[in-house]
Write a protein that holds these residues in place. Structure first.
Motif, short mmCIF file in Angstrom:
data_model
loop_
_atom_site.label_atom_id
_atom_site.label_comp_id
_atom_site.label_asym_id
_atom_site.label_seq_id
_atom_site.Cartn_x
_atom_site.Cartn_y
_atom_site.Cartn_z
N GLY A 246 41.19 -1.72 3.68
CA GLY A 246 40.77 -1.53 5.07
C GLY A 246 40.38 -2.85 5.69
N ALA A 247 40.24 -2.83 6.99
CA ALA A 247 39.90 -4.07 7.71
C ALA A 247 38.87 -3.79 8.79
N LEU A 248 37.92 -4.68 8.91
CA LEU A 248 36.92 -4.68 9.97
C LEU A 248 37.20 -5.88 10.85
N ILE A 249 37.55 -5.64 12.09
CA ILE A 249 37.89 -6.72 13.02
C ILE A 249 36.83 -6.75 14.12
N GLN A 250 36.12 -7.87 14.21
CA GLN A 250 35.11 -8.04 15.25
C GLN A 250 35.70 -8.85 16.41
N VAL A 251 35.40 -8.42 17.62
CA VAL A 251 35.81 -9.18 18.80
C VAL A 251 34.64 -10.09 19.16
N GLY A 252 34.79 -11.36 18.83
CA GLY A 252 33.75 -12.34 19.08
C GLY A 252 33.99 -13.10 20.37
N SER A 253 33.67 -14.38 20.33
CA SER A 253 33.81 -15.21 21.53
C SER A 253 33.70 -16.68 21.12
N LEU A 254 34.37 -17.54 21.88
CA LEU A 254 34.18 -18.98 21.66
C LEU A 254 32.73 -19.38 21.84
N SER A 255 31.99 -18.59 22.64
CA SER A 255 30.59 -18.94 22.87
C SER A 255 29.74 -18.76 21.62
N ALA A 256 30.29 -18.18 20.57
CA ALA A 256 29.57 -18.11 19.30
C ALA A 256 29.39 -19.49 18.69
N TRP A 257 30.22 -20.44 19.13
CA TRP A 257 30.17 -21.80 18.59
C TRP A 257 29.55 -22.79 19.57
N LEU A 258 29.37 -22.37 20.80
CA LEU A 258 28.81 -23.26 21.82
C LEU A 258 28.07 -22.40 22.83
N THR A 259 27.08 -22.98 23.46
CA THR A 259 26.25 -22.18 24.37
C THR A 259 26.19 -22.84 25.74
N PRO A 260 26.95 -22.35 26.69
CA PRO A 260 26.87 -22.88 28.05
C PRO A 260 25.60 -22.40 28.74
N PRO A 261 25.22 -23.04 29.83
CA PRO A 261 24.03 -22.59 30.57
C PRO A 261 24.18 -21.16 31.06
N PHE A 262 23.07 -20.48 31.17
CA PHE A 262 23.01 -19.13 31.72
C PHE A 262 23.82 -18.11 30.93
N ASN A 263 24.06 -18.42 29.67
CA ASN A 263 24.83 -17.51 28.82
C ASN A 263 24.18 -17.38 27.44
N GLY A 264 22.90 -17.71 27.37
CA GLY A 264 22.23 -17.81 26.09
C GLY A 264 22.18 -16.52 25.30
N LEU A 265 21.85 -15.39 25.95
CA LEU A 265 21.75 -14.14 25.21
C LEU A 265 23.11 -13.69 24.69
N TYR A 266 24.12 -13.76 25.54
CA TYR A 266 25.46 -13.35 25.13
C TYR A 266 25.95 -14.23 23.98
N ALA A 267 25.79 -15.55 24.13
CA ALA A 267 26.25 -16.47 23.09
C ALA A 267 25.51 -16.21 21.78
N ALA A 268 24.20 -15.96 21.85
CA ALA A 268 23.42 -15.69 20.64
C ALA A 268 23.89 -14.42 19.95
N SER A 269 24.20 -13.39 20.74
CA SER A 269 24.65 -12.13 20.14
C SER A 269 26.01 -12.29 19.47
N LYS A 270 26.87 -13.12 20.05
CA LYS A 270 28.19 -13.36 19.45
C LYS A 270 28.09 -14.29 18.24
N ALA A 271 27.14 -15.22 18.26
CA ALA A 271 26.92 -16.07 17.09
C ALA A 271 26.42 -15.23 15.92
N ALA A 272 25.54 -14.29 16.22
CA ALA A 272 25.05 -13.39 15.18
C ALA A 272 26.18 -12.51 14.65
N LEU A 273 27.05 -12.05 15.53
CA LEU A 273 28.20 -11.25 15.11
C LEU A 273 29.13 -12.06 14.21
N ARG A 274 29.30 -13.33 14.54
CA ARG A 274 30.11 -14.21 13.69
C ARG A 274 29.51 -14.32 12.29
#
Length: 298
Positions: A140-168
């Motif tokens: 079986g396979a588990l595929i997560q839809v992450g984001s480039l923001s998991a590796w970098l954090t632009p302004p005004f996107n801190g919560l989203y980026a943090a949640s995607k970094a945690a998902l990574r």
């Protein structure tokens, strides 16, 4: 083109965006798709009706499944319903997501929790419900839809980026821990493609603190919108992401890469270099700690 090896797939957040595109793409390629949506009798009733109509019109093996990734009971019931109906589950795509976009100072801890409940803990709930079935199958396979923001954090996107970094991080832990049981855990990391997640961003409830950033935030949003519009042709359509997800679904067991980037060339090259260094660093540190043999990288 229809797949010669149809898979049974559960995809969350299938009402719109990447989830909707991927649902339609996979179903049209001959896979058995369970489109996970929450609130089927409320806000997502039109989307559910559209998916059912599509399945009937095109004779697709596509079923709508109610699932709220923030609710343990809902997730458990959905996975049980799916496995009893289909008799198998090959791939889970954790796509459900929200975007809290604004200055961190203006968000409360409760609002931050809502961001993580969907983007991070939602995947944890779904995978915890699915893993016993995948382990019993031996694949079986588990595929997560992450984001480039998991590796970098632009302004005004801190919560989203943090949640995607945690998902990574969760994805990588599952990748190593579940490999001995024949279960692959991988992540796809798209750039900022045109979907409705940005337009539906949840702004902070603290309007007084939000107002302190007024001019800067307004300028920031205007620049992003203008640049995205000007560069639309260079970035390409969101279907690039759904096509990449379809490829991951159809990749033979044991051959899926841990990370899949979908991004314009400049962004792709920059993040790919970070990926390579991160993999090298993990191997070095793990070997130095005497646990290198437990990594699913070699």
């Amino acid at each position: 083109m229809r797949s010669t090896d149809p898979r049974t797939v559960l995809i969350t957040g299938a009402s719109s965006g990447f989830g909707r595109l991927t649902t339609e793409t996979l179903a049209r390629r001959g896979h058995r798709v369970f489109a996970g949506l929450r609130d089927l009798e409320g806000r997502n009733q039109p989307a559910a009706a559209e998916l059912r109509a599509l399945a009937q019109a095109e004779q697709l093996d596509l079923q709508v499944l109610e699932i709220d990734v923030t609710d343990d009971a809902s997730v458990a019931a959905a996975v049980l319903d799916l496995t009893e109906t289909a008799g198998r589950l090959d791939v889970v795509i954790n796509n459900a997501g929200r975007n809290f976009a604004g200055p961190l100072e203006a968000y409360t801890a409760a609002e931050a929790q809502q961001q993580f409940e969907v983007n991070t803990l939602g995947a944890l709930r779904v995978n915890n419900a699915a893993i016993p079935y995948l382990r019993a199958q031996g694949h079986g396979a588990l595929i997560q839809v992450g984001s480039l923001s998991a590796w970098l954090t632009p302004p005004f996107n801190g919560l989203y980026a943090a949640s995607k970094a945690a998902l990574r991080s969760l994805t990588e832990a599952w990748h190593h821990e579940l490999a001995p049981y024949g279960i692959e855990s991988v992540i796809i990391e798209p750039a900022s493609y045109p979907t409705n997640i940005g337009g539906n961003a949840a702004m902070p409830a603290d309007q007084e603190r939000l107002a302190l950033y007024g001019e800067t935030l307004n300028s920031f949003v205007s620049d992003i919108v203008r640049h995205s519009t000007e560069q639309a042709d260079r970035i390409g359509p969101a279907s690039q992401v759904s096509d990449a997800l379809a490829t991951l679904v159809e990749t033979p067991q044991g051959k899926r890469p841990l990370r899949t980037l979908v991004a314009p060339k400049a962004q792709f090259s920059a993040i790919e270099a970070v990926h390579e260094k991160a993999t090298e660093a993990l191997q070095v540190v793990a070997d130095d700690m005497g646990i290198g043999a437990y990594l699913a990288l070699r």
